[in-house]
Design a protein around this motif. Sequence first.
Motif, PDB file in Angstrom:
ATOM      1  N   THR A 140       0.830  -1.194   0.000  1.00  0.00           N
ATOM      2  CA  THR A 140       0.000   0.000   0.000  1.00  0.00           C
ATOM      3  C   THR A 140       0.867   1.247   0.000  1.00  0.00           C
ATOM      4  N   PHE A 141       0.544   2.169  -0.889  1.00  0.00           N
ATOM      5  CA  PHE A 141       1.229   3.450  -0.993  1.00  0.00           C
ATOM      6  C   PHE A 141       0.234   4.538  -0.629  1.00  0.00           C
ATOM      7  N   VAL A 142       0.398   5.155   0.542  1.00  0.00           N
ATOM      8  CA  VAL A 142      -0.492   6.232   0.961  1.00  0.00           C
ATOM      9  C   VAL A 142      -0.063   7.504   0.238  1.00  0.00           C
ATOM     10  N   VAL A 143      -1.017   8.185  -0.361  1.00  0.00           N
ATOM     11  CA  VAL A 143      -0.731   9.421  -1.083  1.00  0.00           C
ATOM     12  C   VAL A 143      -0.540  10.532  -0.051  1.00  0.00           C
ATOM     13  N   MET A 144       0.657  11.074  -0.012  1.00  0.00           N
ATOM     14  CA  MET A 144       0.984  12.145   0.944  1.00  0.00           C
ATOM     15  C   MET A 144       0.641  13.530   0.372  1.00  0.00           C
ATOM     16  N   ALA A 145       0.843  13.698  -0.902  1.00  0.00           N
ATOM     17  CA  ALA A 145       0.503  14.940  -1.604  1.00  0.00           C
ATOM     18  C   ALA A 145       0.246  14.565  -3.053  1.00  0.00           C
ATOM     19  N   SER A 146      -0.634  15.293  -3.683  1.00  0.00           N
ATOM     20  CA  SER A 146      -0.917  14.996  -5.079  1.00  0.00           C
ATOM     21  C   SER A 146      -1.132  16.290  -5.841  1.00  0.00           C
ATOM     22  N   CYS A 147      -0.928  16.218  -7.114  1.00  0.00           N
ATOM     23  CA  CYS A 147      -1.139  17.351  -8.007  1.00  0.00           C
ATOM     24  C   CYS A 147      -2.210  16.964  -9.007  1.00  0.00           C
ATOM     25  N   ASN A 148      -3.231  17.781  -9.080  1.00  0.00           N
ATOM     26  CA  ASN A 148      -4.294  17.560 -10.051  1.00  0.00           C
ATOM     27  C   ASN A 148      -4.969  16.206  -9.886  1.00  0.00           C
ATOM     28  N   LYS A 149      -5.219  15.799  -8.640  1.00  0.00           N
ATOM     29  CA  LYS A 149      -5.903  14.522  -8.365  1.00  0.00           C
ATOM     30  C   LYS A 149      -7.345  14.838  -7.984  1.00  0.00           C
ATOM     31  N   TRP A 150      -8.226  14.612  -8.906  1.00  0.00           N
ATOM     32  CA  TRP A 150      -9.654  14.802  -8.705  1.00  0.00           C
ATOM     33  C   TRP A 150     -10.291  13.430  -8.640  1.00  0.00           C
ATOM     34  N   VAL A 151     -11.150  13.195  -7.659  1.00  0.00           N
ATOM     35  CA  VAL A 151     -11.755  11.880  -7.497  1.00  0.00           C
ATOM     36  C   VAL A 151     -13.265  11.995  -7.321  1.00  0.00           C
ATOM     37  N   SER A 152     -13.956  10.984  -7.804  1.00  0.00           N
ATOM     38  CA  SER A 152     -15.359  10.849  -7.439  1.00  0.00           C
ATOM     39  C   SER A 152     -15.348   9.948  -6.210  1.00  0.00           C
ATOM     40  N   LEU A 153     -16.234  10.193  -5.315  1.00  0.00           N
ATOM     41  CA  LEU A 153     -16.248   9.395  -4.090  1.00  0.00           C
ATOM     42  C   LEU A 153     -16.769   8.004  -4.370  1.00  0.00           C
ATOM     43  N   PRO A 154     -15.991   7.005  -4.016  1.00  0.00           N
ATOM     44  CA  PRO A 154     -16.475   5.638  -4.198  1.00  0.00           C
ATOM     45  C   PRO A 154     -17.533   5.311  -3.151  1.00  0.00           C
ATOM     46  N   GLU A 155     -18.292   4.272  -3.409  1.00  0.00           N
ATOM     47  CA  GLU A 155     -19.276   3.806  -2.443  1.00  0.00           C
ATOM     48  C   GLU A 155     -18.559   3.555  -1.114  1.00  0.00           C
ATOM     49  N   GLY A 156     -19.172   3.967  -0.028  1.00  0.00           N
ATOM     50  CA  GLY A 156     -18.591   3.755   1.293  1.00  0.00           C
ATOM     51  C   GLY A 156     -18.115   5.036   1.939  1.00  0.00           C
ATOM     52  N   CYS A 157     -17.711   6.009   1.127  1.00  0.00           N
ATOM     53  CA  CYS A 157     -17.282   7.304   1.671  1.00  0.00           C
ATOM     54  C   CYS A 157     -18.509   8.151   1.964  1.00  0.00           C
ATOM     55  N   TRP A 158     -18.510   8.770   3.113  1.00  0.00           N
ATOM     56  CA  TRP A 158     -19.567   9.700   3.518  1.00  0.00           C
ATOM     57  C   TRP A 158     -20.949   9.102   3.308  1.00  0.00           C
ATOM     58  N   SER A 159     -21.629   8.809   4.397  1.00  0.00           N
ATOM     59  CA  SER A 159     -22.961   8.228   4.280  1.00  0.00           C
ATOM     60  C   SER A 159     -23.958   9.279   3.816  1.00  0.00           C
ATOM     61  N   ASP A 160     -25.060   8.803   3.323  1.00  0.00           N
ATOM     62  CA  ASP A 160     -26.119   9.664   2.806  1.00  0.00           C
ATOM     63  C   ASP A 160     -26.800  10.368   3.976  1.00  0.00           C
ATOM     64  N   GLU A 161     -26.640  11.678   4.036  1.00  0.00           N
ATOM     65  CA  GLU A 161     -27.189  12.472   5.147  1.00  0.00           C
ATOM     66  C   GLU A 161     -28.716  12.378   5.227  1.00  0.00           C
ATOM     67  N   SER A 162     -29.377  12.174   4.098  1.00  0.00           N
ATOM     68  CA  SER A 162     -30.837  12.169   4.099  1.00  0.00           C
ATOM     69  C   SER A 162     -31.433  10.912   4.719  1.00  0.00           C
ATOM     70  N   LYS A 163     -30.635   9.901   4.964  1.00  0.00           N
ATOM     71  CA  LYS A 163     -31.164   8.637   5.481  1.00  0.00           C
ATOM     72  C   LYS A 163     -30.926   8.500   6.983  1.00  0.00           C
ATOM     73  N   ARG A 164     -30.786   9.599   7.706  1.00  0.00           N
ATOM     74  CA  ARG A 164     -30.537   9.555   9.140  1.00  0.00           C
ATOM     75  C   ARG A 164     -31.852   9.704   9.907  1.00  0.00           C
ATOM     76  N   ASP A 165     -31.942   8.984  11.026  1.00  0.00           N
ATOM     77  CA  ASP A 165     -33.147   9.082  11.842  1.00  0.00           C
ATOM     78  C   ASP A 165     -33.015  10.248  12.832  1.00  0.00           C
ATOM     79  N   GLU A 166     -33.966  10.333  13.765  1.00  0.00           N
ATOM     80  CA  GLU A 166     -33.979  11.452  14.718  1.00  0.00           C
ATOM     81  C   GLU A 166     -32.767  11.457  15.651  1.00  0.00           C
TER      82      GLU A 166
END
Length: 188
Positions: A140-166
Motif C-alpha cells: 500500500t502506498f499512501v498518497v501524501m501529496a498529489s497534483c491535479n488529483k480529482w476523485v469521485s467518491l467511491p461507495e462507502g465514503c460519507w454516508s447519505d445524510e438524508s437517510k438519518r433518523d432522529e
Amino acid sequence: MREHLDQTDRRLVKLLSQDAQLGVNRLAEKMAVSVPTVRMRLRNLLDRNLLKIVGLLNLTERPELISAIVGINAQGRGRARELAQRIAELPFVNSASVVTGRFDIIVDVTVAGDVADLYRVTSELIPGAGEPGEVVRSETFVVMASCNKWVSLPEGCWSDESKRDETGRDETGRDETGRDETGRKEIP
C-alpha cells in the motif's frame, strides 16, 4: 474490442471534461453542430457506457479523505481481470487495473476516515475479494501529496445524510462520522 471515438465525440468529451455543466445548447454552439446532434451523441456515449458525467472532488483540498494506491500480486491463473473486477466493486475502491510490472493489479482507494479505516480496506476487504490464496501479496502506498488529483467518491465514503433518523444515525446505526453507538467505526 474497445471502440474508438470519432472526432465529434472526442470534441464533445473534451468540452465536458473541461466543464461538465455546459448545457446541450452551449455545447452545440462551441462544437458548431446542431443541438439534436449533441443530444444524440451524448445519449449514445452514455448508453454505451463510454462516458460518465460525475462531480469530482479535489483530493488536495479534502483533509478528511485518505487516498492510497495498492499494488497486488495475484495467483490468478490467468484470471487477474476477474479479480480486478471483484475488487473494483468493493466499497472505497475508485478503480482496479490489471497492469504490467511488478504488480498484477493496481487499486486506487479513497477512504473517509483514519489510517485504521484504510488498514481494514487493504488488509480485509481487498484480500477478501479473492479466493483463498489468490491475493498473494499487496503493498500500500499512501498518497501524501498529489497534483491535479480529482476523485469521485467511491461507495462507502460519507454516508447519505438524508437517510438519518432522529438520533442522527443511519440505517446501520452509524452517526455522520461512521461510528456506531459504542464509538467504533466499522467498514462494511
